[in-house]
Scaffold this active site. Structure first.
Site, PDB file in Angstrom:
ATOM      1  N   HIS A  83      -3.213  -4.918   3.262  1.00 48.54           N
ATOM      2  CA  HIS A  83      -2.615  -4.690   2.014  1.00 48.54           C
ATOM      3  C   HIS A  83      -2.020  -5.449   1.473  1.00 48.54           C
ATOM      4  O   HIS A  83      -1.461  -6.666   1.449  1.00 48.54           O
ATOM      5  CB  HIS A  83      -1.355  -3.559   3.061  1.00 48.54           C
ATOM      6  N   PRO A  84      -1.680  -4.667  -0.469  1.00 51.48           N
ATOM      7  CA  PRO A  84      -1.196  -5.353  -0.953  1.00 51.48           C
ATOM      8  C   PRO A  84       0.005  -5.050  -1.281  1.00 51.48           C
ATOM      9  O   PRO A  84       0.568  -4.791   0.005  1.00 51.48           O
ATOM     10  CB  PRO A  84      -1.597  -4.845  -2.500  1.00 51.48           C
ATOM     11  N   GLU A  98      -0.564   4.499  -4.778  1.00 48.88           N
ATOM     12  CA  GLU A  98       0.515   4.954  -3.415  1.00 48.88           C
ATOM     13  C   GLU A  98       2.428   4.101  -4.503  1.00 48.88           C
ATOM     14  O   GLU A  98       3.073   4.347  -4.154  1.00 48.88           O
ATOM     15  CB  GLU A  98       0.167   4.449  -2.758  1.00 48.88           C
ATOM     16  N   PHE A 128       5.862  -6.328   3.713  1.00 44.86           N
ATOM     17  CA  PHE A 128       6.737  -5.657   4.218  1.00 44.86           C
ATOM     18  C   PHE A 128       5.692  -4.412   4.094  1.00 44.86           C
ATOM     19  O   PHE A 128       4.729  -3.897   2.914  1.00 44.86           O
ATOM     20  CB  PHE A 128       7.818  -5.102   2.724  1.00 44.86           C
ATOM     21  N   ALA A 132       4.895   4.325   0.162  1.00 47.16           N
ATOM     22  CA  ALA A 132       5.329   3.553  -0.823  1.00 47.16           C
ATOM     23  C   ALA A 132       5.412   5.788  -1.786  1.00 47.16           C
ATOM     24  O   ALA A 132       6.369   6.232  -2.661  1.00 47.16           O
ATOM     25  CB  ALA A 132       4.769   2.469  -1.563  1.00 47.16           C
TER      26      ALA A 132
END
Length: 177
Positions: A83-84, A98, A128, A132
């Protein structure tokens, strides 16, 4: 009281059923590529690919949840790493959608989120993860700060639950395109 579907909802639901039918009959490599867009866990992708055909969207989502829960923590961590980070301008188009609220937030908010992300990663050893979609930057920052109080074990479970929610949203996106 029974909810009446609008014509748009009916069209969307029919489109999703047609795309699920196509996913059910396509070759394994194509199906895996589609599932990989939803979740980077190779164990999960293999499981979803081999579980086809799905009788409906709800069955697919339920099985996706089951497979995710069966993944070991190392697989979760590898998935998180794909994930970014919240607030960065990288990742897939879905990731950008998102996190779109963060992209238009004030610079000060983005910087505060970046600093909180660094503290989080230092404490837990992974980025984290939060579902979102529909959340404002201040809300995501508040969630991050609250989760900083978690133990590492509790936080891993919270992050895994957020990934499950992200995967569910992406499964629906995959069938809606």
């Amino acid at each position: 009281m029974k909810t009446i579907e609008t014509r748009d909802q009916q069209t969307q639901n029919e489109r999703m059923r047609i795309r699920l039918a196509a996913l059910n009959i396509c070759d394994a490599e194509s199906a895996a590529a589609q599932f990989r867009r939803c979740c980077a866990s190779e164990q999960w992708v293999r499981g979803m690919t081999s579980a086809r055909p799905f009788d409906g969207i709800e069955e697919m989502e339920s099985y996706a949840d089951h497979l995710w829960a069966q993944c070991p923590p190392a697989e979760w961590l590898a998935t998180f790493a794909a994930h970014p980070k919240i607030g960065t301008r990288e990742g897939s188009e879905w990731s950008k959608q998102e996190q779109s609220a963060v992209m238009i937030a004030a610079e000060a908010v983005r910087e505060e989120l970046a600093q909180a992300n660094r503290r989080y990663e230092e404490k837990f050893g992974f980025i984290f993860i939060v579902c979102a979609t529909g959340k404002l930057p201040a809300e995501m920052l508040e969630i991050l700060q609250g989760r900083m109080r978690n133990t590492p074990g509790a936080e891993l479970l919270d992050a895994a639950e957020q990934q499950r929610l992200i995967t569910r949203l992406r499964l629906r996106k995959m069938l809606s395109e």
